[in-house]
Design a protein around this motif. Structure first.
Motif, short mmCIF file in Angstrom:
data_model
loop_
_atom_site.label_atom_id
_atom_site.label_comp_id
_atom_site.label_asym_id
_atom_site.label_seq_id
_atom_site.Cartn_x
_atom_site.Cartn_y
_atom_site.Cartn_z
N HIS A 146 0.86 -1.19 0.00
CA HIS A 146 0.00 0.00 0.00
C HIS A 146 0.90 1.23 0.00
O HIS A 146 1.70 1.41 0.91
N ALA A 174 -4.73 5.70 7.75
CA ALA A 174 -4.70 4.68 6.68
C ALA A 174 -4.65 3.29 7.28
O ALA A 174 -5.32 2.36 6.81
N GLU A 222 -7.58 -5.06 -3.51
CA GLU A 222 -8.41 -4.53 -2.42
C GLU A 222 -9.32 -5.63 -1.87
O GLU A 222 -9.43 -5.81 -0.66
N LYS A 382 -9.10 10.24 -8.22
CA LYS A 382 -8.26 9.63 -7.17
C LYS A 382 -7.36 8.57 -7.79
O LYS A 382 -7.66 8.07 -8.87
N GLU A 385 -6.12 2.84 -6.72
CA GLU A 385 -6.23 2.05 -5.48
C GLU A 385 -7.35 2.62 -4.60
O GLU A 385 -8.10 1.88 -3.96
N ASP A 386 -7.44 3.95 -4.54
CA ASP A 386 -8.49 4.57 -3.70
C ASP A 386 -9.86 4.39 -4.34
O ASP A 386 -10.86 4.19 -3.65
N ARG A 389 -11.09 1.09 -3.45
CA ARG A 389 -11.65 1.04 -2.09
C ARG A 389 -13.08 1.57 -2.10
O ARG A 389 -13.99 0.98 -1.50
N ASP A 390 -13.32 2.69 -2.82
CA ASP A 390 -14.68 3.23 -2.89
C ASP A 390 -15.65 2.21 -3.50
O ASP A 390 -16.78 2.06 -3.05
#
Ligand code: CTP
Length: 398
Positions: A146, A174, A222, A382, A385-386, A389-390
């Motif tokens: 990460h 985080a 993820e 973003k 990776e972010d 996550r969303d």
């Protein structure tokens, strides 16, 4: 969230090492047990005495204690940890990690660590932007680490740019977020498709598209990090992945992708169709290379490829969740909602090629998610990776 967690704090030699003291203090305050591992040059920036006083444990830096000959086992440390955080991670340490150069205790511990690893780079803006650093950070990402992106601001050199280590409070956040979400996919069987498909014209040519696979690989990581058992069915991409809970199945054409997906779909809880499947394939594939001199200009007749998402949508039973993507250039929301219906999806992730920083080949994405229960959720631009996550967070709400 961090109470009782075993955390290795790896410190390499950069000015930002002074912030690691605050990070250590915050981790201890949050109830974590922290073992500091510092590189020889890290000790030039921050003294082990301060770190051992705060952590309540001797700081580890060498393979052996010089006077007693006691061996410090990086293997035991790697097994002990619930997470490893390397902050600051200098360009040198990142390069060693990316290439497996095990010449100090920090890197050997990293190579032995079974737990998730968080890397907080800190360096001058030009070092950060250098292609070798960019490539090494990408490599670390592809190994499932990460990356806690550095912020922009004034650097130790007094230059202003990207390279400031993220603030300790945000690094702790985080970690907390990670542990909070760590197991919400536990026991779930997840199928992710990624990348383009290649449709053969002859042994050396194909019809394909610009998909890099980054979004699909980020989703697979993820989901696996959150406890899912993931099968990643990937078209030809320049990426690799290594994670104990990801089974990577490589395919080339849409037909191969369909058959890989169909063979496991009955056993799947959540399927995420992220691949940019070629809609058409040549009707005939030439056995030999089509030669320029000996043939007329070839006319390639195309046939429709199977729609993988739609095929799975028709087979979907109660309790299974099917997520699709829509890549649009216009009429975005209407088209995305249309695909949600026609493919029998539970959720669709729209990226518009009109948005800067969205779509194929970029490291970032900007998406709007439409759910079957009528929600429309817009997100900002973003890192992929972010965005992953969303997307996984939203799947959890279905
Ligand atoms: N998809 C699929 N098989 C195909 C085409 C698309 O599984 N042959 C999936 C994609 O993975 C994505 C969704 O369907 O989840 C929508 O893909 P997209 O390319 O946006 O739409 P298409 O259905 O191909 O329609 P069009 O190209 O006309 O927009």
């Amino acid at each position: 969230m961090l109470k009782g967690k075993h955390i290795i704090l790896g410190i390499s030699g950069g000015i930002a090492a002074y912030k690691s003291v605050v990070l250590l203090r915050l981790l201890i305050k949050a109830g974590a047990e922290v073992q500091v591992v510092i590189t020889p040059s890290g000790k030039e920036f921050i003294t082990p005495v301060t770190l051992s006083a705060l952590s309540g444990k001797p700081v580890v830096s060498e393979f052996f204690t010089a006077n007693t000959g006691e061996w410090h086992s990086h293997v035991d440390l790697g097994l002990w940890a619930d997470a490893m955080v390397i902050a600051p991670a200098t360009a040198n340490t990142i390069a060693k990690m990316a290439n497996g150069v095990a010449d100090n205790m920090l890197v050997t511990t990293y190579l032995s660590a079974k737990a998730p690893v968080f890397v907080a780079p800190a360096m001058d803006l030009d070092m950060m932007a250098h292609p070798s650093t960019v490539r090494n950070i990408e490599l670390l990402r592809s190994y499932g680490n990460h990356i806690i992106e550095p912020a922009s601001g004034e650097l130790a050199s007094h230059l202003v740019g990207k390279g400031r280590m993220e603030e300790p409070e945000n690094i702790v956040k985080a970690l907390e977020r990670f542990f909070a979400s760590k197991s919400d996919f536990a026991g779930k069987k997840v199928l992710v498709t990624a990348g383009p498909t290649y449709e053969k014209i002859d042994p050396v040519r194909f019809i394909g598209n610009y998909s890099s696979g980054k979004m699909g690989y980020a989703l697979a990581l993820e989901a696996a990090d959150r406890g899912g058992e993931v099968t990643l069915v990937s078209g030809p991409v320049n990426m690799n992945v290594s994670h104990p809970r990801i089974n990577l199945v490589k395919v080339e054409s849409a037909k191969e992708m369909l058959s890989a997906c169909e063979s496991i779909f009955t056993d799947t809880d959540i399927a995420i169709m992220c691949a940019a499947v070629a809609d058409y394939a040549p009707k005939h594939t030439a056995d030999r290379k089509i030669k320029r001199e000996t043939s007329d200009v070839p006319v390639i007749e195309l046939v429709k490829n199977p729609d993988i998402a739609k095929t799975l949508g028709q087979k979907k039973r109660d309790g299974q969740t099917l997520v699709g993507f829509a890549l649009e250039t216009d009429n975005e929301s209407v088209n995305a909602r249309g695909k949600l219906e026609s493919k029998n999806l539970d959720m669709i992730v729209l990226n518009s090629l009109r948005d800067k920083g969205a779509g194929f080949g970029t490291d970032t994405n900007k998406v709007t998610i439409y759910t079957r229960d009528g929600r429309e959720l817009p997100f900002g631009t973003k890192p992929k990776e972010d965005v992953a996550r969303d997307i996984i967070d939203t799947i959890m709400t279905l």
